[in-house]
Design a protein around this motif. Structure first.
Motif, short mmCIF file in Angstrom:
data_model
loop_
_atom_site.label_atom_id
_atom_site.label_comp_id
_atom_site.label_asym_id
_atom_site.label_seq_id
_atom_site.Cartn_x
_atom_site.Cartn_y
_atom_site.Cartn_z
N SER A 103 0.83 -1.21 0.00
CA SER A 103 0.00 0.00 0.00
C SER A 103 0.86 1.25 0.00
O SER A 103 0.61 2.20 -0.76
N GLN A 104 1.88 1.25 0.86
CA GLN A 104 2.78 2.40 0.91
C GLN A 104 3.50 2.58 -0.42
O GLN A 104 3.64 3.69 -0.92
N MET A 105 3.95 1.46 -1.00
CA MET A 105 4.63 1.50 -2.29
C MET A 105 3.73 2.10 -3.37
O MET A 105 4.15 2.94 -4.17
N PHE A 106 2.46 1.67 -3.39
CA PHE A 106 1.49 2.16 -4.38
C PHE A 106 1.32 3.68 -4.28
O PHE A 106 1.41 4.40 -5.28
N PHE A 107 1.09 4.18 -3.06
CA PHE A 107 0.86 5.61 -2.89
C PHE A 107 2.15 6.42 -3.07
O PHE A 107 2.10 7.52 -3.63
N LEU A 108 3.27 5.87 -2.63
CA LEU A 108 4.54 6.57 -2.77
C LEU A 108 4.88 6.81 -4.24
O LEU A 108 5.14 7.94 -4.65
N CYS A 183 8.73 1.49 1.90
CA CYS A 183 8.68 0.42 0.90
C CYS A 183 8.81 0.99 -0.50
O CYS A 183 7.97 1.80 -0.93
N TYR A 184 9.84 0.54 -1.19
CA TYR A 184 10.18 1.01 -2.52
C TYR A 184 10.10 -0.17 -3.47
O TYR A 184 10.53 -1.27 -3.12
N HIS A 185 9.57 -0.01 -4.67
CA HIS A 185 9.33 -1.14 -5.56
C HIS A 185 10.60 -1.93 -5.87
O HIS A 185 10.63 -3.16 -5.70
N VAL A 186 11.65 -1.25 -6.31
CA VAL A 186 12.91 -1.94 -6.65
C VAL A 186 13.47 -2.67 -5.44
O VAL A 186 13.94 -3.81 -5.53
N ASP A 187 13.40 -2.01 -4.29
CA ASP A 187 13.88 -2.58 -3.04
C ASP A 187 13.13 -3.86 -2.69
O ASP A 187 13.71 -4.87 -2.27
#
Length: 317
Positions: A103-108, A183-187
């Motif tokens: 969720s955090q990744m999506f909004f970030l 939370c970062y996608h690549v990470d």
């Protein structure tokens, strides 16, 4: 044994561990102070811009509607990472479950792409204002501005939904330590045991179909603006025309330059880990902190409205 060491993203619960500042854990509380101040500046500055545009009837114009979109996006972007970043730095609260992480990744990423879209819309606004001023109010009607906002939201969902769905399909290994305080996608996909090539392709597609499309369009709009301004005979009128673009050019620079640097540092592994982490956080905080300051200083109408509201509050006290 190999299968038991793997964790499906559908398993419950699947917990990831966020990271503060690598190698500087003892100093994290002190490092959190400037981060906290930056968050306060970002939240208060963008909230003030939104309040000013909402309350002042004279600011109910296309340029300021787009500015309020930018402030709302910056405000949301700051709120996305505030709880986890300060939680890690202050309380060493490193755990985050998969659903919260996604969720955090999506909004970030979504609000980052949204900011890019708003900057493009603001470039279009400046292009119309300078190159076709007589049709400015007929082109940028309230209905059209609303349509632009809706299109930007649809674009975010369209590019981010496949990214989220394919992250949910991944299987993760026993090592679930992320390299950032959010939370970062690549990470996230780098921790998977399974083939993540589709995830990488989807991530790059999302990047290039948003910021990769918007940046050349912004550049093209300014080439046309410069060509139009240089055709103006009066040097005073040329100066006034360029002055209306200064705030937007500054906003574009403080968004795309850190974005470019963050992409470079992501693939360049020669620097110490804490440098990567600090740069990643700086990228997220610089635009939300500086945009309200730039528009308050460089835009006379915004500056006057802020002063008027602040003095009204003081007189009421």
């Amino acid at each position: 044994l190999e299968e038991s060491s793997k964790l499906s993203s559908n398993a419950s619960p699947l917990i990831f561990f966020l990271t503060g500042i690598p190698g500087l854990r003892a100093a994290q509380v002190w490092i959190s102070i400037p981060f906290c101040l930056l968050y306060v500046l970002a939240l208060s500055g963008n909230s003030l811009i939104l309040l000013v545009v909402f309350r002042e009837q004279s600011l109910h114009e296309p340029m300021y509607y787009f500015l309020s979109m930018l402030s709302a996006t910056d405000l949301s972007l700051s709120l996305c990472t505030l709880s986890t970043t300060l939680g890690v730095l202050w309380f060493d609260a490193q755990e985050i479950n998969l659903n919260a992480c996604i969720s955090q990744m999506f909004f970030l990423h979504g609000f980052t792409f949204m900011e890019s879209g708003v900057l493009l819309a603001m470039a279009f606004d400046r292009f119309i204002a300078i190159c076709d001023p007589l049709r400015y109010t007929t082109i940028l009607t309230n209905a059209r501005i609303t349509q632009i906002g809706v299109i930007m939201l649809i674009r975010i969902v369209a590019v981010m939904l496949p990214v989220v769905l394919f992250v949910k399909r991944l299987t993760f290994c026993s090592s679930l330590v992320l390299s950032h305080s959010y939370c970062y996608h690549v990470d996230l996909i780098q921790l998977s045991c399974t083939d993540n090539r589709i995830n990488s392709i989807l991530g790059l597609f999302a990047l290039f179909s948003t910021t990769g499309f918007d940046c050349p369009c912004i550049l093209l709009s300014y080439i046309l603006i410069i060509r139009s301004v240089l055709s103006i005979a009066s040097s005073e009128e040329r100066r006034k025309a360029f002055n209306t673009c200064v705030s937007h050019i500054s906003a574009v620079a403080i968004f795309y330059i850190p974005l470019s640097l963050s992409l470079v540092h992501r693939y360049g592994r020669s620097a110490p880990p804490f440098v990567h982490t600090i740069m990643a956080n700086v990228f997220l905080l610089i635009p939300p902190v500086l945009n309200p300051i730039i528009y308050s200083v460089k835009t006379k109408q915004i500056r006057k409205a802020i002063i008027r509201i602040l003095f009204q509050k003081q007189s009421q006290i």
